[in-house]
Design an enzyme around this catalytic site. Structure first.
Site, short mmCIF file in Angstrom:
data_model
loop_
_atom_site.label_atom_id
_atom_site.label_comp_id
_atom_site.label_asym_id
_atom_site.label_seq_id
_atom_site.Cartn_x
_atom_site.Cartn_y
_atom_site.Cartn_z
N LEU A 1 0.74 -1.16 0.12
CA LEU A 1 0.10 0.11 0.02
C LEU A 1 0.85 1.40 0.04
O LEU A 1 0.34 2.27 -0.48
CB LEU A 1 -0.81 0.17 1.14
CG LEU A 1 -1.96 -0.96 1.22
CD1 LEU A 1 -2.79 -1.05 2.70
CD2 LEU A 1 -2.97 -0.67 0.22
N GLU B 1 -7.50 -5.81 2.09
CA GLU B 1 -6.59 -6.68 2.74
C GLU B 1 -7.22 -8.41 3.17
O GLU B 1 -6.90 -9.03 4.02
CB GLU B 1 -6.38 -6.22 4.20
CG GLU B 1 -5.45 -5.02 4.10
CD GLU B 1 -3.96 -4.99 3.47
OE1 GLU B 1 -3.60 -6.22 3.45
OE2 GLU B 1 -3.49 -4.29 3.01
#
Length: 131
Positions: free
Chosen positions: A11, A71
């Site tokens: 990320l 996630e």
């Protein structure tokens, strides 16, 4: 509501999933307790000895919910989740002592390669993996 979120892998800016963080406000570099393992195309943070290097961002409720999906965290069902969002305490930097959310790897780790220094960016440079 705003939330402080510690990120440590794909990320982060310049890496594969950085677009998922668009709209988040950078707060600062940080380290949290734990260790990293190489899960394949991304790292996993585990509880344990050591420090993990990353960055803290401020995100709102909707953004946090989107990241939960990225996630593969299933709210309310830890067993079904690849990562589980937990609060940890920042160890170093301007944010030391602050509690922040992060994603902890929630699958078996047998056979996964440790990232001993806890810095995913450094690790992918060392092994020559594309970001």
């Amino acid at each position: 509501m705003q939330h402080a979120l510690f990120i440590y892998g794909t990320l982060m800016p310049g890496l594969r999933l950085e677009a998922e963080m668009h709209g988040a406000r950078f707060v600062g570099a940080a380290q949290v307790p734990g260790r990293l393992v190489d899960v394949g195309l991304y790292p996993g943070l585990l509880h344990g000895e050591g420090q993990v290097t990353g960055e803290v961002y401020e995100v709102d409720d909707a953004h946090l919910a989107r990241l939960d999906a990225v996630e593969e965290m299933v709210p309310g069902d830890r067993a079904a989740s690849q990562y589980w969002r937990e609060q940890v305490t920042v160890l170093a930097g301007a944010l030391a002592g602050q509690r922040v959310w992060t994603y902890v790897y929630n699958r078996p780790v047998d056979g996964l390669v440790p990232i001993p220094h806890g810095d995913y960016r450094r690790y992918i440079r060392e092994i020559g993996r594309p970001s």
